[in-house]
Design a protein around this motif. Structure first.
Motif, PDB file in Angstrom:
ATOM      1  N   GLY A 202       2.418 -36.846  -2.086  1.00 54.65           N
ATOM      2  CA  GLY A 202       3.527 -37.551  -2.710  1.00 54.65           C
ATOM      3  C   GLY A 202       4.339 -36.680  -3.634  1.00 54.65           C
ATOM      4  N   ASP A 203       4.021 -35.379  -3.703  1.00 47.33           N
ATOM      5  CA  ASP A 203       4.709 -34.480  -4.636  1.00 47.33           C
ATOM      6  C   ASP A 203       5.031 -33.166  -3.939  1.00 47.33           C
ATOM      7  OD1 ASP A 203       4.397 -35.869  -7.468  1.00 47.33           O
ATOM      8  OD2 ASP A 203       2.492 -36.110  -6.399  1.00 47.33           O
ATOM      9  N   PHE A 204       6.271 -33.040  -3.502  1.00 44.44           N
ATOM     10  CA  PHE A 204       6.665 -31.799  -2.852  1.00 44.44           C
ATOM     11  C   PHE A 204       8.144 -31.515  -3.085  1.00 44.44           C
ATOM     12  CE2 PHE A 204       7.551 -34.974   0.385  1.00 44.44           C
ATOM     13  CZ  PHE A 204       8.716 -34.537   1.001  1.00 44.44           C
ATOM     14  N   LEU A 205       8.510 -30.287  -2.803  1.00 45.89           N
ATOM     15  CA  LEU A 205       9.878 -29.813  -2.963  1.00 45.89           C
ATOM     16  C   LEU A 205      10.353 -29.331  -1.601  1.00 45.89           C
ATOM     17  CD1 LEU A 205      10.974 -27.282  -5.722  1.00 45.89           C
ATOM     18  CD2 LEU A 205      11.560 -26.891  -3.334  1.00 45.89           C
ATOM     19  N   PHE A 206      11.538 -29.774  -1.187  1.00 46.33           N
ATOM     20  CA  PHE A 206      12.114 -29.315   0.075  1.00 46.33           C
ATOM     21  C   PHE A 206      13.329 -28.448  -0.237  1.00 46.33           C
ATOM     22  CE2 PHE A 206      14.551 -29.124   3.884  1.00 46.33           C
ATOM     23  CZ  PHE A 206      13.650 -29.247   4.920  1.00 46.33           C
ATOM     24  N   PHE A 207      13.293 -27.197   0.190  1.00 50.61           N
ATOM     25  CA  PHE A 207      14.438 -26.300  -0.008  1.00 50.61           C
ATOM     26  C   PHE A 207      15.204 -26.226   1.299  1.00 50.61           C
ATOM     27  CE2 PHE A 207      17.043 -22.666  -0.702  1.00 50.61           C
ATOM     28  CZ  PHE A 207      17.221 -22.583  -2.081  1.00 50.61           C
ATOM     29  N   TYR A 208      16.431 -26.719   1.253  1.00 49.96           N
ATOM     30  CA  TYR A 208      17.285 -26.814   2.439  1.00 49.96           C
ATOM     31  C   TYR A 208      18.189 -25.590   2.552  1.00 49.96           C
ATOM     32  CZ  TYR A 208      21.121 -28.435   5.404  1.00 49.96           C
ATOM     33  OH  TYR A 208      22.075 -28.549   6.375  1.00 49.96           O
ATOM     34  N   LEU A 209      18.232 -25.008   3.751  1.00 48.92           N
ATOM     35  CA  LEU A 209      19.057 -23.835   4.017  1.00 48.92           C
ATOM     36  C   LEU A 209      19.947 -24.109   5.226  1.00 48.92           C
ATOM     37  CD1 LEU A 209      16.154 -21.361   3.507  1.00 48.92           C
ATOM     38  CD2 LEU A 209      18.337 -21.049   2.342  1.00 48.92           C
ATOM     39  N   GLY A 212      25.221 -24.330   3.240  1.00 49.28           N
ATOM     40  CA  GLY A 212      24.891 -24.218   1.829  1.00 49.28           C
ATOM     41  C   GLY A 212      23.404 -24.437   1.649  1.00 49.28           C
ATOM     42  N   SER A 213      22.971 -24.616   0.422  1.00 44.38           N
ATOM     43  CA  SER A 213      21.552 -24.817   0.158  1.00 44.38           C
ATOM     44  C   SER A 213      21.368 -25.816  -0.969  1.00 44.38           C
ATOM     45  CB  SER A 213      20.869 -23.488  -0.199  1.00 44.38           C
ATOM     46  OG  SER A 213      21.498 -22.889  -1.322  1.00 44.38           O
ATOM     47  N   GLY A 214      20.163 -26.341  -1.085  1.00 43.68           N
ATOM     48  CA  GLY A 214      19.851 -27.296  -2.142  1.00 43.68           C
ATOM     49  C   GLY A 214      18.390 -27.683  -2.069  1.00 43.68           C
ATOM     50  N   MET A 215      17.955 -28.487  -3.023  1.00 41.35           N
ATOM     51  CA  MET A 215      16.557 -28.925  -3.066  1.00 41.35           C
ATOM     52  C   MET A 215      16.475 -30.442  -3.029  1.00 41.35           C
ATOM     53  SD  MET A 215      14.583 -26.663  -5.929  1.00 41.35           S
ATOM     54  CE  MET A 215      14.927 -24.918  -6.180  1.00 41.35           C
ATOM     55  N   GLY A 216      15.542 -30.913  -2.228  1.00 40.37           N
ATOM     56  CA  GLY A 216      15.158 -32.314  -2.282  1.00 40.37           C
ATOM     57  C   GLY A 216      13.813 -32.412  -2.976  1.00 40.37           C
TER      58      GLY A 216
END
Length: 381
Positions: A202-209, A212-216
């Protein structure tokens, strides 16, 4: 409360591929045996669940297992990236039934682009063979900023001419489906939560590439959207990574010839693919990607520490071209971080959802909205 409890049961069944018995569901959810029995009957009658197999229970009668009936309903997702538009149809378990992709038009004409998206969705549904009455809805993932309440795409940096474009309402009218719009990095995190490695934490970070880029960010099994629904901007962490920036650096250092100079996001994407091809045998080309990996690694270390993530996941349209070098550099950065390491190990991995994670995330917006546990629904207003 009834709808909430039904979502609790359905979510519990979904997370256990082998199925759960009614007794196990009562133990897992804390609901009474009678409540569980009533909800299971409704899910079976509605076709959302099915009985499958038996499980021994000591000396007693074997228990009947329940699973989600994945073919009972379907959802559609479309991801508008400035370089490419991707479409998927998913079943209730988040599995891709069919998909397609096409280049994003370079002409600044949002109306024409939206009409093309609508036509592609109709063609996708025709190709899928899924009965129209089984489609729950359509999710749209778009680059931020977005206005969630109004359903608008609001002047994204790489979509020239998209000032305040009513993408949600246009596609709702065009397709006749209920439509949800969200920011692409948030949608990608929801995809990972529903159908990827995030299903087990239930605790994670998604780095989108992508272009552009960003974090979910997912904390306590809840996707963080922020006050305006635009959480995930990473400029303040100095971790922004774009195809154009990498290609521009490659041209400046002589790795790519000047004719690779990007005029559009599609050009930048092609340049990035060429840069990644050269990186295996060219130290300067590899060094460009490696330096960006270090920059991104510092950002994700800071963010993972801040929200206490178990897992850091990378994905997006350009991830396949960067994955080997990024993982080789960022994994030890996280493992050796003096801030991340003392509390617990933090896994660094690529998405298990695949290249279409943005479109899968868009479709998962609908699954998440209609079928997941939503604690805020219990609040008095």
């Amino acid at each position: 409360m009834g709808d909430f409890n039904e979502a609790v049961i359905l979510d519990a069944i979904r997370r256990e591929p082998q199925g759960l018995s009614r007794v196990e569901l009562a133990a897992a959810t804390g609901l009474s045996a009678q409540t569980v029995s009533n909800i299971c009957r409704r899910l079976l009658d509605g076709g959302l669940a099915r009985e499958t197999g038996k499980k021994p229970s000591g000396n007693g009668k074997p228990r009947t297992l329940l699973q989600v009936n994945a073919e009972a309903r379907y959802v559609v997702g479309a991801h508008l990236d400035p370089a490419v538009i991707t479409y998927v149809v998913l079943d209730l378990l988040g599995r891709v039934v069919t998909h397609r992709r096409q280049p994003t038009p370079q002409v600044v004409d949002p109306d024409k682009t939206m009409a093309g998206i609508g036509a592609s969705i109709h063609a996708l549904l025709a190709d899928s063979g899924v009965p129209r009455e089984r489609i729950l809805g359509l999710g749209i993932a778009a680059p931020g900023p977005v206005d969630i309440e109004a359903g608008l795409v609001v002047d994204p940096p790489e979509l020239e001419g998209w000032g305040r474009v009513p993408l949600r309402d246009f596609l709702g009218t065009e397709t006749g489906l209920p439509v949800l719009l969200d920011k692409d990095v948030i949608a990608a995190a929801i995809a990972e939560r529903w159908a990827g490695v995030g299903a087990n934490t239930g605790d994670f970070l998604f780095f989108y590439l992508g272009t552009g880029s960003g974090m979910g960010l997912v904390v306590g099994d809840t996707v963080l959207r922020g006050a305006s629904g635009n959480a995930g901007e990473i400029g303040g962490l100095d971790a922004a990574c774009t195809t154009r920036s990498m290609v521009d650096e490659a041209i400046r250092l002589g790795v790519l010839d000047p004719e690779w100079a990007p005029v559009s996001p599609r050009d930048a994407h092609r340049g990035l693919v060429e840069l990644s091809r050269l990186a295996d045998g060219d130290g300067t080309a590899g060094g460009i990607i490696d330096r960006w990996a270090v920059r991104v690694g510092r950002g994700v270390c800071a963010a993972a520490t801040l929200v206490d993530s178990d897992v850091i996941v990378f994905g997006g349209p350009i991830w396949p071209y960067l994955s080997d070098r990024f993982l080789r550099i960022i994994s030890p950065m996280v493992a050796e971080s003096p801030f991340v390491r003392p509390a617990h190990a933090t896994e660094v991995t690529g998405t298990s959802v695949g290249d279409d994670v943005g479109a899968v995330g868009a479709a998962c917006l609908v699954l998440d909205h209609m079928l997941s546990v939503q604690p805020e629904s219990l609040l008095l207003r």
